[in-house]
Design an enzyme around this catalytic site. Sequence first.
Site, PDB file in Angstrom:
ATOM      1  N   MET A 256       0.828  -1.205   0.000  1.00 30.89           N
ATOM      2  CA  MET A 256       0.000   0.000   0.000  1.00 30.89           C
ATOM      3  C   MET A 256       0.868   1.263   0.000  1.00 30.89           C
ATOM      4  O   MET A 256       1.967   1.279   0.544  1.00 30.89           O
ATOM      5  CB  MET A 256      -0.922  -0.011   1.214  1.00 30.89           C
ATOM      6  CG  MET A 256      -1.842  -1.215   1.234  1.00 30.89           C
ATOM      7  SD  MET A 256      -2.731  -1.362  -0.332  1.00 30.89           S
ATOM      8  CE  MET A 256      -3.506  -2.936  -0.144  1.00 30.89           C
ATOM      9  N   GLY A 257       0.340   2.299  -0.694  1.00 30.83           N
ATOM     10  CA  GLY A 257       1.113   3.532  -0.800  1.00 30.83           C
ATOM     11  C   GLY A 257       1.845   3.651  -2.115  1.00 30.83           C
ATOM     12  O   GLY A 257       2.489   4.669  -2.380  1.00 30.83           O
ATOM     13  N   PHE A 258       1.721   2.600  -2.943  1.00 31.57           N
ATOM     14  CA  PHE A 258       2.399   2.652  -4.254  1.00 31.57           C
ATOM     15  C   PHE A 258       1.402   2.391  -5.373  1.00 31.57           C
ATOM     16  O   PHE A 258       0.459   1.628  -5.227  1.00 31.57           O
ATOM     17  CB  PHE A 258       3.527   1.610  -4.311  1.00 31.57           C
ATOM     18  CG  PHE A 258       4.688   1.969  -3.437  1.00 31.57           C
ATOM     19  CD1 PHE A 258       4.746   1.496  -2.132  1.00 31.57           C
ATOM     20  CD2 PHE A 258       5.694   2.806  -3.894  1.00 31.57           C
ATOM     21  CE1 PHE A 258       5.805   1.853  -1.306  1.00 31.57           C
ATOM     22  CE2 PHE A 258       6.760   3.170  -3.069  1.00 31.57           C
ATOM     23  CZ  PHE A 258       6.809   2.685  -1.776  1.00 31.57           C
ATOM     24  N   HIS A 260      -0.894   4.032  -8.825  1.00 31.09           N
ATOM     25  CA  HIS A 260      -2.050   4.947  -8.936  1.00 31.09           C
ATOM     26  C   HIS A 260      -2.686   4.715 -10.299  1.00 31.09           C
ATOM     27  O   HIS A 260      -1.989   4.573 -11.304  1.00 31.09           O
ATOM     28  CB  HIS A 260      -1.608   6.414  -8.820  1.00 31.09           C
ATOM     29  CG  HIS A 260      -2.739   7.340  -8.524  1.00 31.09           C
ATOM     30  ND1 HIS A 260      -3.623   7.761  -9.503  1.00 31.09           N
ATOM     31  CD2 HIS A 260      -3.160   7.880  -7.367  1.00 31.09           C
ATOM     32  CE1 HIS A 260      -4.521   8.542  -8.946  1.00 31.09           C
ATOM     33  NE2 HIS A 260      -4.280   8.641  -7.659  1.00 31.09           N
ATOM     34  N   ARG A 270       1.969  15.068  -5.286  1.00 37.57           N
ATOM     35  CA  ARG A 270       1.661  15.324  -3.877  1.00 37.57           C
ATOM     36  C   ARG A 270       2.605  14.537  -2.959  1.00 37.57           C
ATOM     37  O   ARG A 270       2.988  15.002  -1.893  1.00 37.57           O
ATOM     38  CB  ARG A 270       0.207  14.934  -3.587  1.00 37.57           C
ATOM     39  CG  ARG A 270      -0.821  15.603  -4.479  1.00 37.57           C
ATOM     40  CD  ARG A 270      -2.168  14.943  -4.338  1.00 37.57           C
ATOM     41  NE  ARG A 270      -2.089  13.537  -4.723  1.00 37.57           N
ATOM     42  CZ  ARG A 270      -3.094  12.666  -4.540  1.00 37.57           C
ATOM     43  NH1 ARG A 270      -4.234  13.062  -3.985  1.00 37.57           N
ATOM     44  NH2 ARG A 270      -2.959  11.413  -4.924  1.00 37.57           N
ATOM     45  N   ASP A 312      -0.453   8.781  -0.164  1.00 35.06           N
ATOM     46  CA  ASP A 312      -0.628   8.076   1.114  1.00 35.06           C
ATOM     47  C   ASP A 312       0.697   7.575   1.689  1.00 35.06           C
ATOM     48  O   ASP A 312       0.857   7.490   2.907  1.00 35.06           O
ATOM     49  CB  ASP A 312      -1.592   6.896   0.932  1.00 35.06           C
ATOM     50  CG  ASP A 312      -2.999   7.386   0.641  1.00 35.06           C
ATOM     51  OD1 ASP A 312      -3.671   6.803  -0.221  1.00 35.06           O
ATOM     52  OD2 ASP A 312      -3.417   8.381   1.272  1.00 35.06           O
ATOM     53  N   ARG A 337     -10.828  16.025   2.384  1.00 36.58           N
ATOM     54  CA  ARG A 337     -11.477  15.871   1.070  1.00 36.58           C
ATOM     55  C   ARG A 337     -12.950  16.285   1.106  1.00 36.58           C
ATOM     56  O   ARG A 337     -13.586  16.436   0.052  1.00 36.58           O
ATOM     57  CB  ARG A 337     -11.348  14.391   0.634  1.00 36.58           C
ATOM     58  CG  ARG A 337     -11.838  14.038  -0.732  1.00 36.58           C
ATOM     59  CD  ARG A 337     -11.147  14.741  -1.892  1.00 36.58           C
ATOM     60  NE  ARG A 337      -9.721  14.564  -1.968  1.00 36.58           N
ATOM     61  CZ  ARG A 337      -9.120  13.532  -2.554  1.00 36.58           C
ATOM     62  NH1 ARG A 337      -9.839  12.562  -3.073  1.00 36.58           N
ATOM     63  NH2 ARG A 337      -7.806  13.435  -2.606  1.00 36.58           N
TER      64      ARG A 337
HETATM   65  C1  SDX Z   1      -5.609   7.074  -3.379  1.00 34.22           C
HETATM   66  O1  SDX Z   1      -7.945   8.011  -7.577  1.00 34.22           O
HETATM   67  C2  SDX Z   1      -7.334   8.800  -6.813  1.00 34.22           C
HETATM   68  O2  SDX Z   1      -6.957   9.930  -7.196  1.00 34.22           O
HETATM   69  C3  SDX Z   1      -7.109   8.300  -5.405  1.00 34.22           C
HETATM   70  C4  SDX Z   1      -6.265   9.189  -4.531  1.00 34.22           C
HETATM   71  C5  SDX Z   1      -7.004  10.454  -4.162  1.00 34.22           C
HETATM   72  O3  SDX Z   1      -6.335  11.460  -3.882  1.00 34.22           O
HETATM   73  O4  SDX Z   1      -8.256  10.379  -4.015  1.00 34.22           O
HETATM   74  O5  SDX Z   1      -5.062   9.508  -5.183  1.00 34.22           O
HETATM   75  C6  SDX Z   1      -5.947   8.509  -3.198  1.00 34.22           C
HETATM   76  O6  SDX Z   1      -6.470   6.249  -3.273  1.00 34.22           O
HETATM   77  C7  SDX Z   1      -4.205   6.701  -3.767  1.00 34.22           C
HETATM   78  C8  SDX Z   1      -4.048   5.171  -4.005  1.00 34.22           C
HETATM   79  C9  SDX Z   1      -3.970   4.531  -2.628  1.00 34.22           C
HETATM   80  N1  SDX Z   1      -3.984   3.029  -2.810  1.00 34.22           N
HETATM   81  C10 SDX Z   1      -2.900   2.310  -2.607  1.00 34.22           C
HETATM   82  O7  SDX Z   1      -1.790   2.753  -2.324  1.00 34.22           O
HETATM   83  C11 SDX Z   1      -3.170   0.820  -2.710  1.00 34.22           C
HETATM   84  C12 SDX Z   1      -2.062   0.143  -3.519  1.00 34.22           C
HETATM   85  N2  SDX Z   1      -2.182   0.540  -4.883  1.00 34.22           N
HETATM   86  C13 SDX Z   1      -2.892  -0.301  -5.752  1.00 34.22           C
HETATM   87  O8  SDX Z   1      -3.751  -1.241  -5.311  1.00 34.22           O
HETATM   88  C14 SDX Z   1      -3.091   0.232  -7.153  1.00 34.22           C
HETATM   89  O9  SDX Z   1      -1.932   0.833  -7.540  1.00 34.22           O
HETATM   90  C15 SDX Z   1      -4.263   1.168  -7.350  1.00 34.22           C
HETATM   91  C16 SDX Z   1      -5.518   0.581  -6.802  1.00 34.22           C
HETATM   92  C17 SDX Z   1      -3.990   2.468  -6.697  1.00 34.22           C
HETATM   93  C18 SDX Z   1      -4.406   1.354  -8.847  1.00 34.22           C
HETATM   94  O10 SDX Z   1      -4.698   0.117  -9.349  1.00 34.22           O
HETATM   95  P1  SDX Z   1      -5.037  -0.168 -10.890  1.00 34.22           P
HETATM   96  O11 SDX Z   1      -4.927   1.041 -11.731  1.00 34.22           O
HETATM   97  O12 SDX Z   1      -6.338  -0.910 -10.923  1.00 34.22           O
HETATM   98  O13 SDX Z   1      -3.826  -1.060 -11.324  1.00 34.22           O
HETATM   99  P2  SDX Z   1      -3.815  -2.631 -11.177  1.00 34.22           P
HETATM  100  O14 SDX Z   1      -4.413  -3.033  -9.865  1.00 34.22           O
HETATM  101  O15 SDX Z   1      -4.402  -3.215 -12.419  1.00 34.22           O
HETATM  102  O16 SDX Z   1      -2.245  -2.945 -11.112  1.00 34.22           O
HETATM  103  C19 SDX Z   1      -1.472  -3.004 -12.312  1.00 34.22           C
HETATM  104  C20 SDX Z   1      -0.315  -3.920 -11.958  1.00 34.22           C
HETATM  105  C21 SDX Z   1      -0.774  -5.242 -11.347  1.00 34.22           C
HETATM  106  O17 SDX Z   1       0.235  -6.177 -11.663  1.00 34.22           O
HETATM  107  P3  SDX Z   1      -0.201  -7.559 -12.397  1.00 34.22           P
HETATM  108  O18 SDX Z   1      -1.230  -8.209 -11.488  1.00 34.22           O
HETATM  109  O19 SDX Z   1      -0.829  -7.093 -13.727  1.00 34.22           O
HETATM  110  O20 SDX Z   1       1.073  -8.326 -12.554  1.00 34.22           O
HETATM  111  O21 SDX Z   1       0.520  -3.316 -10.956  1.00 34.22           O
HETATM  112  C22 SDX Z   1       0.497  -4.122  -9.780  1.00 34.22           C
HETATM  113  C23 SDX Z   1      -0.735  -5.009  -9.874  1.00 34.22           C
HETATM  114  O22 SDX Z   1      -0.540  -6.209  -9.142  1.00 34.22           O
HETATM  115  N3  SDX Z   1       0.359  -3.215  -8.643  1.00 34.22           N
HETATM  116  C24 SDX Z   1       0.926  -3.409  -7.467  1.00 34.22           C
HETATM  117  C25 SDX Z   1       0.561  -2.290  -6.700  1.00 34.22           C
HETATM  118  N4  SDX Z   1      -0.197  -1.474  -7.435  1.00 34.22           N
HETATM  119  C26 SDX Z   1      -0.333  -2.070  -8.641  1.00 34.22           C
HETATM  120  N5  SDX Z   1       1.698  -4.414  -6.989  1.00 34.22           N
HETATM  121  C27 SDX Z   1       2.116  -4.263  -5.714  1.00 34.22           C
HETATM  122  N6  SDX Z   1       1.824  -3.233  -4.916  1.00 34.22           N
HETATM  123  C28 SDX Z   1       1.051  -2.224  -5.379  1.00 34.22           C
HETATM  124  N7  SDX Z   1       0.770  -1.208  -4.596  1.00 34.22           N
END
Ligand code: SDX
Length: 375
Positions: A256-258, A260, A270, A312, A337
Amino acid sequence: MSDLHRPGLENVIASETAISYLDVEQEEIVIRGYDLIELAQKVTYLDIVGLLLEGVLPTLSERRDMEMRIQEAYGLPENIRSIIELLPEQANVMDSLRTGISALASYELELDDRSQEANDRKAIRLLAKVPQIAAYAYRSKMKQPFIEPDMDLSYSANFLYMITGQIPTQLEEDIFDQSLIVYSEHEMPNSTFAARVIASTQSDLYGALTGAVASLKGTLHGGANEAVMMMLLEAGSEEKLEAHMLSKLHKRERIMGFGHRVYMNKADPRALLMKKALAELAIIKKRPELYNMCVLGEEVMLREKNLHPNLDYYAAPVYYLLGIPIDLFTPVFFAARTVGISAHVIEQHNHNRLFRPRVHYTGPRDLHPAVSESH
Ligand code: SDX
C-alpha cells in the site's frame, strides 16, 4: 449501443467539471486553474476551501469570515455524541464517521435544498463537524474525554488539537495544513465519483458524503495511508524493511502507498511534497531513520515493480510524527477531502444528468422455467 466496456471505468471520462484536472503529462494537479502543489506552498487550507466552493481564492477578509462561519458551526448535537458512544469499541473510526455524518443529516434543516447557497452553507457546517465526529469517535473508542475546539486556534491547528489534546507548534500546524491541502481535491477518485453518482439522483449532500466515506475507507483508496504505517511498523527498521516488502511481493500482496490508476508509472506530485515535509519533520522529531526507511521503500518498489509512491505513502509517516493515531489517518484524509467532494456534489446538483450506465451482459439467454405442479 456501443459495447465499449472499460473494467473499472479506466480512462473513461465520467463528468465535465471546472473544479480540477490531473494533467499527467504536465505533472500538474489543476485546481480551478491553479497548480495544487504551488497552492500548497503559498496559501492555507481555508483558502483552498474558498477556491473550491466559490471558484476564486478568497480575500483575507473573506477567509476570516469563512473561518468565523466554521467556528460558529462547531459542536455536535448531544444525540450524535450518544450514537457514537454507543458504537462498540472495535468499531473502525471510518465506520463511526460514516454513521455520524449519516445521523447528522436528520439535524440539517436545509437537507433537501439543492440550491448553491444552501449547499454552500451545508458544506461549511460539515467542514466544522466532520473533524469533530472523527476526533470524537476515536477519543470515545479510547475512553478519552472529547476535546472542545479552541477558538484562538486556526482551523488546521484546531483539528490537530481536537485529536491529540496538544496545541501544535507552528511547524506542525504548517505541515498539517499543507497535508490537508494536498488531500483536499483530486479530480475523480472513486469516492468523489460515488458522491456524484448519489447526488445525480437529486439525493442530498450528506447522503453523497456518506457514500464517499464508505468508498474512501477501502485500502485500495484512502485506507492505504493506515496500511502504509502498519507496514513500516511491522518491518520495524530500515534493515528489515526490504526483506519485509519482498516477502509481501513474493506472496503477490500489494504494498500500500504505491501505484495509482491515473499516474501509472509517474510520480504523484503530492507525494513529493509530503516527502519534503517528512524530511523536515523527521529532523525536528529526531526520527531520521523513519525518513530513511521510507526512501528505501520507495527505491525497492521502483526497482521491483517500477511503481512510484502515491500521496498516502508519505502522508502516513508525516501523520505518525504529528502524533495522529493510525486509526485517524484515513478519517483525516476524508475530512480534508470533504470540501472537494462537496464542490463536486454542488456542481452535480447545478448541472445534473442522472448517472445510469449500461452493462456488457455475459450471462445466459432464452432460458425458460419448467412448469411445475406447485403453480
Ligand atoms: C488514493 O484516484 C485517486 O486519485 C485516489 C487518490 C485520491 O487522492 O483520491 O489519489 C488517493 O487512493 C491513492 C491510491 C492509494 N492506494 C494504494 O496505495 C493501494 C495500492 N495501490 C494499488 O492497489 C493500485 O496501484 C491502485 C488501486 C492504486 C491502482 O490500481 P489499478 O490502476 O487498478 O492497477 P492494477 O491493480 O491493475 O495494477 C497493475 C499492476 C498489477 O500487476 P499484475 O497483477 O498485472 O502483474 O501493478 C500491480 C498489480 O498487481 N500493482 C501493485 C501495486 N499497485 C499495482 N503491486 C504491488 N503493490 C502495489 N501497490
